[in-house]
Every structure is written in structure tokens, then in C-alpha cells.
Design a protein around this motif. Structure first.
Motif, short mmCIF file in Angstrom:
data_model
loop_
_atom_site.label_atom_id
_atom_site.label_comp_id
_atom_site.label_asym_id
_atom_site.label_seq_id
_atom_site.Cartn_x
_atom_site.Cartn_y
_atom_site.Cartn_z
N ALA A 103 41.73 46.39 43.77
CA ALA A 103 42.06 47.59 44.31
C ALA A 103 40.37 48.57 44.02
N ILE A 104 40.01 47.05 42.59
CA ILE A 104 38.49 47.20 41.64
C ILE A 104 37.19 47.35 43.24
N VAL A 105 37.10 46.21 44.26
CA VAL A 105 36.59 46.56 45.17
C VAL A 105 36.26 47.85 46.16
N ARG A 106 36.89 48.64 45.69
CA ARG A 106 36.93 49.70 46.08
C ARG A 106 36.34 50.42 45.78
N ASN A 107 36.08 50.77 44.92
CA ASN A 107 35.04 51.83 43.67
C ASN A 107 36.09 52.73 44.19
N PRO A 108 37.57 53.22 43.34
CA PRO A 108 38.35 54.30 43.04
C PRO A 108 38.25 55.21 42.03
N LYS A 109 37.57 56.15 42.10
CA LYS A 109 37.55 57.19 41.70
C LYS A 109 38.42 57.15 40.36
N VAL A 110 40.17 56.78 40.64
CA VAL A 110 41.34 56.67 39.96
C VAL A 110 41.89 55.02 40.39
N PHE A 111 42.68 54.95 39.45
CA PHE A 111 43.28 53.95 39.23
C PHE A 111 44.97 54.02 39.22
N LEU A 112 45.58 53.20 40.22
CA LEU A 112 46.82 54.19 39.76
C LEU A 112 47.66 52.81 39.80
N ALA B 63 35.17 39.98 40.39
CA ALA B 63 35.79 38.69 40.16
C ALA B 63 34.83 38.49 38.71
N LYS B 64 33.73 38.85 38.96
CA LYS B 64 32.88 38.65 37.37
C LYS B 64 34.03 39.77 35.67
N THR B 65 34.35 40.95 36.55
CA THR B 65 34.96 41.93 35.73
C THR B 65 36.39 40.93 35.43
N LEU B 66 37.04 40.29 36.40
CA LEU B 66 38.25 39.63 35.85
C LEU B 66 38.41 38.55 35.90
N GLN B 67 36.87 37.74 35.61
CA GLN B 67 37.00 36.72 34.94
C GLN B 67 37.49 35.49 36.42
N MET B 68 37.34 36.13 37.66
CA MET B 68 38.21 35.37 38.57
C MET B 68 36.89 33.95 39.37
N GLU B 69 35.77 33.98 39.20
CA GLU B 69 34.54 33.45 39.39
C GLU B 69 35.43 31.88 40.33
N ALA B 70 35.44 31.49 39.43
CA ALA B 70 36.19 30.48 39.53
C ALA B 70 37.21 29.71 40.28
N LEU B 71 37.73 31.17 40.92
CA LEU B 71 38.98 31.02 41.65
C LEU B 71 38.51 31.73 43.05
N LEU B 72 38.05 31.80 43.18
CA LEU B 72 37.58 32.83 44.38
C LEU B 72 37.77 31.84 45.78
N ASP B 73 37.73 30.66 45.85
CA ASP B 73 38.23 29.71 47.21
C ASP B 73 39.78 29.38 46.81
N ARG B 74 40.20 29.93 45.96
CA ARG B 74 42.57 29.48 45.62
C ARG B 74 43.32 30.61 47.11
N ALA C 168 30.75 40.78 49.78
CA ALA C 168 30.48 39.51 49.13
C ALA C 168 29.92 40.18 47.67
N GLN C 169 29.51 41.22 47.74
CA GLN C 169 28.85 41.34 46.05
C GLN C 169 30.10 41.68 45.57
N ARG C 170 30.56 43.19 46.66
CA ARG C 170 31.62 44.16 45.76
C ARG C 170 32.54 42.74 45.21
N VAL C 171 33.41 42.16 45.90
CA VAL C 171 34.09 40.90 45.53
C VAL C 171 33.54 40.21 44.15
N LEU C 172 32.27 39.67 44.08
CA LEU C 172 32.27 39.04 43.19
C LEU C 172 31.75 39.39 42.09
N ARG C 173 31.58 41.60 42.26
CA ARG C 173 31.38 42.08 41.37
C ARG C 173 32.76 42.29 40.85
#
Ligand SMILES: Nc1ncnc2c1ncn2[C@@H]1O[C@H](COP(=O)(O)OP(=O)(O)OP(=O)(O)O)[C@@H](O)[C@H]1O
Ligand SMILES: [Mg+2]
Length: 369
Positions: free
Chosen positions: A147-156, A118-129, A111-116
Motif C-alpha cells: 500500500a505504501i509504495v502506491r503513495n496513496p492519499k488515504v490508507f484504508l 522497506a526502510k519505513t517498515l524495517q524490512m530492508e533485510a528481507l527484500l529477497d525473502r 526499486a526506489q519506492r520499494v526500498l523507501r
């Protein structure tokens, strides 16, 4: 964050080599874009880094650790695809957290990682959609969130914006630039779109038929392309190529003659060309003027098509026996069609390519880029 080192990498399907001895260094936190025509191997190279394709030869290191035999999930990378492939019955939060749930991460942490994210992507208001109630751009942001919630070292990213309309692409491009700025992760991004490549990349890798043609920052590729292929690939509309003959090399300058025998001299490397060798003169559409300027050379032009966009005017026509010569004029210009117009070009803006297509004019790259 992570650095990536690729040494002599080869991918073979049956006997065909799709990736042919690629060497590449990607620094920590860099945004690297792979560009090139369809089928050149962009996705294959990215998938080899992700571990989704096996490596036929050479070595792949992430943070100095050999990855050739490491499973995708253990590489610390997360990939975002062109098709978002969201679960239709799950809402945004559940879609973003699904992979973590499968990996047995505890509920609160998810829940914490998803919220973080969602904030980065400005999607907090859409979490239930649910996905069906969102636009293409919003769905792609969910895929990025996953992809973000996985805390990757590299994004592809493999052409993540290709399914979006032109306006959304621009918006998402800015979002991805901001995301890189905020997260600071190493990112590798595959695209056909050279505007995306120019605007997002710290470093562009131009691929052709499984090989690297040039690696450099966007403006180095624009100002000093290493060969005809890169010169024609980077820049829109494309660079014009006019046939010319090599005349002589003296005092650090090469003199070449155009079809009408007019000569021009440019700072160039002495590559031992024979007098009369067929070379190519390159000039970008935006470096051609219809007004005379001192020091510029004048060449004939016959206009055939004009495109007036308001903020720019594009002219197409023939010059010195070459069809399809393009000119980019700033602003709205009235131009009479089917008339002989003189064009003016600055020798300092010209590129020269030898009979093998390799650049030999010495080109300055502005230092303040
Ligand atoms: N599984 C496979 N078996 C055989 N050949 C393959 C396979 N996957 C890809 N190829 C070939 O490898 C080459 C590179 O494909 P790749 O998908 O990496 O190109 P790309 O640069 O991503 O192209 P696009 O821009 O169209 O996505 C192509 O010629 C393709 O046909
Ligand atoms: Mg591809």
C-alpha cells in the motif's frame, strides 16, 4: 494527504439497508477507527470509500471532489486487508512492487519506492525473502508495504491484525502507530478490538446496525459515552449497569434511587423525566472500591468468581439484584469468595441513562488528554 466527507451515505443490498444515512467528516491526516459489532457495516463503509462497493445513496468526497462514480484506482486510496494475499512465488520486493509494475511504472522508480517502504517498515533485510519463509507479522508488513509504495492519499485498513497472535498484534499496533506518525497520511482503520481503537485513533466512529452511535476522540468516548451502547462497547471489562428510578431534578442535579432505595445525586441535564421513570446507572469496573472513601456510596455485593492476574484482580458477582457485576482492582488482591462485601462508588464516576438509553448525566472529560 486528504480529507474525506461523507454525506447521507446509504448502502442497500436488495432492500436491506446496510449503511443507513451516515454523515462523517474526516480531517486531513487524521487516524480514524471504525468499531462496532460483527455485521454492523464497518467493512461495507470502508469498501464504499475505497470504491469496491457502489454507493446506493448520498455523497462521498475526497478533498472536495465527488467520488461516487470515480474508479477505485483513481481515488488515491490504498487498502490493506486481513488476509495479506501475497504472491507465494514472488519475493518481498516483487510483491511490494507488483501493482506498480502492472501500472507500467519504470523499474528504477519501483526499486526506489520499494526500498523507501522497506526502510519505513524495517524490512530492508528481507527484500529477497519469499512469503513462506516469513512470520505472519512480517507478511502483514509486506501487505502494508504494497500500500505504501502506491503513495496513496488515504490508507484504508480492514482488520489487518486479526490473523496475528496476541503478542504480534501488540507489536504491529505500535508499528502502525509509528507509520502514521512518520507518513502523516489520513488513515481509516476497521477493528473489533477496542484496545486497538483506543490506542490508535484520533477519532473513533462507533457503528451499530449501519448507523453511527457516536464519533469522538477515545477518551471522550470513555468518559462521556452518549448512550448505553457506546458505554458498553468502549472499556474493558464492560461498564456495569444497575437499574434505578428517577426521583427528581433540582439545581442542575438529578437524584436517582437504587434498588435498595439508596439515593444519589449527579450533575445532569433536565430531560423532563417523570418521577419513578426507570433509568440505568452506569459504573465502570475500575471505579469501584472495596475500601470506604468519604463521599462514596456503599452498596452490597456478593462475590462469585475472582481472577488474579498479578497486576490486576477482577471480581465478578451480584449486587442489588444484578448478576455479573464486575470490579477491577489494581494489583494482586486476596478476596474471599461467596462473602457479602460492601462496595464503594463515587457518584462523580457514575453515568446515567434515560429509558431510551441516552446519557443524561453531565460528564467531565479531562482537558489534558
Ligand atoms: N454482498 C452482500 N450482499 C448482501 N448483504 C451483504 C453483502 N455484504 C455485506 N452484507 C451485509 O451487510 C452487513 C454489514 O456487513 P459488513 O461486512 O460491512 O460488516 P462488518 O461490520 O464489517 O462485520 P465484521 O466485523 O464481521 O467484519 C451484514 O449484515 C452483511 O451480511
Ligand atoms: Mg468486516
Amino acid at each position: 494527504m486528504a480529507s474525506i466527507q461523507i454525506k447521507n451515505l446509504v448502502k442497500r443490498y436488495d432492500k436491506a439497508e446496510t449503511i443507513r444515512k451516515v454523515d462523517l467528516q474526516i480531517d486531513n491526516g487524521e487516524f480514524v477507527v471504525f468499531v462496532g459489532p460483527s455485521g454492523c457495516g464497518k467493512s461495507t463503509l470502508l469498501r464504499m470509500i475505497a470504491g469496491l462497493e457502489s454507493i446506493s445513496g448520498g455523497e462521498l468526497y475526497i478533498d472536495d471532489q465527488l467520488m461516487n462514480a470515480v474508479a477505485p484506482a483513481e481515488r488515491g486510496v490504498a487498502m490493506v486487508f486481513q488476509s495479506y494475499a501475497l504472491y507465494p512465488h514472488l519475493n518481498v520486493a516483487q510483491n511490494m512492487g507488483f501493482g506498480l509494475k502492472m501500472n507500467g511504472v519504470d523499474k528504477q522508480e519501483i526499486a526506489q519506492r520499494v526500498l523507501r517502504a522497506a526502510k519505513t517498515l524495517q524490512m530492508e533485510a528481507l527484500l529477497d525473502r519469499k512469503p513462506k519463509d516469513m512470520s505472519g507479522g512480517q507478511r502483514q508488513r509486506v501487505a502494508i508495504g504494497r500500500a505504501i509504495v502506491r503513495n496513496p492519499k488515504v490508507f484504508l485498513f480492514d482488520e489487518p491484525l486479526s490473523n496475528l497472535d496476541a503478542e504480534l498484534r501488540v507489536e504491529m499496533r505500535l508499528q502502525i502507530a509509528k507509520l502514521h506518525h512518520e507518513l502523516g497520511n489520513t488513515m481509516i482503520y476497521v477493528t473489533h478490538d477496542q484496545v486497538e481503537a483506543m490506542t490508535l485513533a484520533d477519532k473513533i466512529v462507533v457503528l451499530r446496525a449501519g448507523q453511527i452511535e457516536q464519533v469522538g476522540d477515545p477518551l471522550t468516548l470513555y468518559h462521556a459515552p452518549a448512550n448505553l451502547f457506546v458505554a458498553g462497547f468502549i472499556g474493558s471489562p464492560k461498564m456495569n449497569f444497575l437499574p434505578a428510578r428517577f426521583v427528581a431534578q433540582a439545581g442542575g442535579r438529578a437524584t436517582v434511587a437504587l434498588e435498595d432505595a439508596q439515593r444519589l445525586a449527579l450533575p445532569a441535564r433536565d430531560i423532563g423525566l417523570a418521577s419513578g421513570a426507570a433509568v440505568t446507572l452506569g459504573i465502570r469496573p475500575e471505579h469501584i472500591s472495596l475500601e470506604p472513601v468519604e463521599g462514596y456510596i456503599r452498596i452490597p455485593f456478593q462475590s462469585e468468581v475472582v481472577e488474579r492476574l498479578g497486576n490486576a484482580t477482577y471480581l465478578f458477582g451480584n449486587s442489588l439484584g444484578t448478576a455479573g457485576v464486575k470490579i477491577h482492582l489494581p494489583g494482586d488482591k486476596y478476596v474471599k469468595l461467596y462473602e457479602e462485601l460492601p462496595l464503594y462508588i463515587n457518584p462523580a464516576d457514575c453515568h446515567l441513562f434515560d429509558p431510551d438509553g441516552q446519557a443524561f448525566a453531565i460528564r467531565q472529560v479531562p482537558v489534558n488528554h
